[in-house]
Write a protein that holds these residues in place. Sequence first.
Motif, short mmCIF file in Angstrom:
data_model
loop_
_atom_site.label_atom_id
_atom_site.label_comp_id
_atom_site.label_asym_id
_atom_site.label_seq_id
_atom_site.Cartn_x
_atom_site.Cartn_y
_atom_site.Cartn_z
N ASP A 1 -32.50 -52.88 1.36
CA ASP A 1 -33.78 -52.40 0.82
C ASP A 1 -34.22 -51.15 1.57
O ASP A 1 -35.20 -51.17 2.32
CB ASP A 1 -34.83 -53.52 0.91
CG ASP A 1 -34.49 -54.67 -0.03
OD1 ASP A 1 -33.99 -54.40 -1.14
OD2 ASP A 1 -34.70 -55.83 0.34
N GLY B 1 -32.35 -60.00 3.78
CA GLY B 1 -32.77 -58.62 3.98
C GLY B 1 -33.23 -58.42 5.40
O GLY B 1 -32.43 -58.25 6.33
N ARG B 2 -34.54 -58.48 5.59
CA ARG B 2 -35.14 -58.13 6.87
C ARG B 2 -34.60 -58.85 8.11
O ARG B 2 -34.49 -58.22 9.16
CB ARG B 2 -36.67 -58.27 6.77
CG ARG B 2 -37.27 -57.17 5.90
CD ARG B 2 -38.61 -57.53 5.36
NE ARG B 2 -38.53 -58.61 4.39
CZ ARG B 2 -39.58 -59.12 3.77
NH1 ARG B 2 -40.79 -58.68 4.04
NH2 ARG B 2 -39.43 -60.09 2.88
N ARG C 1 -34.19 -67.42 6.20
CA ARG C 1 -34.62 -66.99 7.52
C ARG C 1 -33.89 -67.79 8.58
O ARG C 1 -33.65 -68.99 8.40
CB ARG C 1 -36.14 -67.23 7.70
CG ARG C 1 -37.01 -66.33 6.82
CD ARG C 1 -36.91 -64.87 7.26
NE ARG C 1 -37.67 -63.96 6.42
CZ ARG C 1 -37.19 -63.30 5.37
NH1 ARG C 1 -35.93 -63.47 4.98
NH2 ARG C 1 -37.94 -62.46 4.69
N THR D 1 -40.14 -64.84 -8.63
CA THR D 1 -40.96 -65.65 -7.71
C THR D 1 -42.40 -65.12 -7.64
O THR D 1 -43.29 -65.80 -7.15
CB THR D 1 -40.34 -65.70 -6.31
OG1 THR D 1 -39.84 -64.41 -5.99
CG2 THR D 1 -39.24 -66.71 -6.22
N LYS E 1 -26.35 -55.91 -1.20
CA LYS E 1 -27.11 -55.85 -2.45
C LYS E 1 -27.88 -54.54 -2.50
O LYS E 1 -28.58 -54.20 -1.55
CB LYS E 1 -28.09 -57.02 -2.52
CG LYS E 1 -28.99 -56.99 -3.74
CD LYS E 1 -29.81 -58.26 -3.85
CE LYS E 1 -31.17 -58.20 -3.19
NZ LYS E 1 -32.17 -57.37 -3.87
N GLN F 1 -42.14 -64.18 2.69
CA GLN F 1 -41.44 -65.23 1.93
C GLN F 1 -42.15 -66.55 2.22
O GLN F 1 -42.36 -66.91 3.37
CB GLN F 1 -39.96 -65.32 2.35
CG GLN F 1 -39.12 -64.09 1.99
CD GLN F 1 -38.69 -64.06 0.53
OE1 GLN F 1 -39.18 -64.83 -0.29
NE2 GLN F 1 -37.78 -63.16 0.21
N PRO G 1 -32.16 -65.84 -2.28
CA PRO G 1 -32.94 -65.13 -1.26
C PRO G 1 -33.87 -66.12 -0.57
O PRO G 1 -33.77 -67.33 -0.82
CB PRO G 1 -33.72 -64.09 -2.06
CG PRO G 1 -33.57 -64.43 -3.49
CD PRO G 1 -32.72 -65.65 -3.63
#
Length: 237
Positions: free
Chosen positions: A10, A212-213, A183, A121, A34, A192, A180
Motif C-alpha cells: 500500500d 500490510g502494515r 496481526r 468490510t 498485493k 482493523q 486480510p
Amino acid sequence: MANDVIIALDFPTREETLTFLDRFPDGERKPFVKTGMELFYAGGPSIVREIKARGHKIFLDLKLHDIPNTVKRAMSVLSGLDVDMVNLHAAGGSVMMKAALEGLTRPDGSRPMLIAVTQLTSTDSAMLKNELLIDTPMAETVLSYARTAAASGLDGVVCSPLEAALVKERCGEAFCTVTPGIRFAGSAAGDQKRVMSPEQAAKNGCDYIVMGRPITQALDPAEAYRRACRDFLGLQA
Ligand code: C5P
C-alpha cells in the motif's frame, strides 16, 4: 493449493514500492505481493511488470465490477500482465464472473487465480439494509455470494479470517480463502477491528493471509516477513 503470505504494497508511488522491495535480501524467498488501485493507477501496468520481473508473485487487487463483456475484456488485458491472482466483486453476478474467467484464460489454457470480494468490510449491517436494500443478514449474504462465486468456477473469496472455516465448510475445501485483518500476536490492531494472528489463521483454514502494515511499517520488514512465514507456513524462511 499453495498457502502463502501476501504483503500488501500500500504505497502511493513506484519509488516507495521498489525501495521497500529492495529491503528483502537476494537469495531469500521472494514475497508474494498485493498491489491495489492506488499503485496501479499511479504506476500503471509497468510497475506490475517491474515487480514481476523481480521475481515476485502478484495479486492485482483491482476489484472489477461492470457488465460481463467489459469485465471479460479487462480481464483479458490483465491476464497479459502475467499476474498470479486478480479479483472482482461477486455482486456483479454469476454471468459476469463466468465472463471474467473466460477473459482471464490465456491461449495456452493457463490463467491467474480469480477471487471474489463478497461484501466490503466497510459495509455494515445498517448500510446493507438501508442503502443496498438487502434484508438478509450480513453473514448469510457473504456466504451466499461465496457460494455463487464457487458455482461460477471462481477459485475463492477474500474474507475475514474469522469466516474462513465457515466458507470452507459451505463452499468446499478446495475453494480458497484470502484473508486480510492479520496481526502478529501481541501487536496493535490499528484500524482493523476483527483480527487474527498468522498461527490462528492457519488453524482456521485460511489459505492466503494478506499482511500490510505489520510488515510494511516494521523496522525490519524482511524479518517481519520471515516471522509471518514461520508462523503461518511453519517455514524457517
Ligand atoms: O495494513 P493491513 O494489514 O491492515 O492491510 C490489509 C490489506 O488488505 C490492505 O491492502 C487492505 O486494503 C486490504 N483489505 C482489508 N480488508 C478487506 C479487504 C482488503 O484490509 N476486507
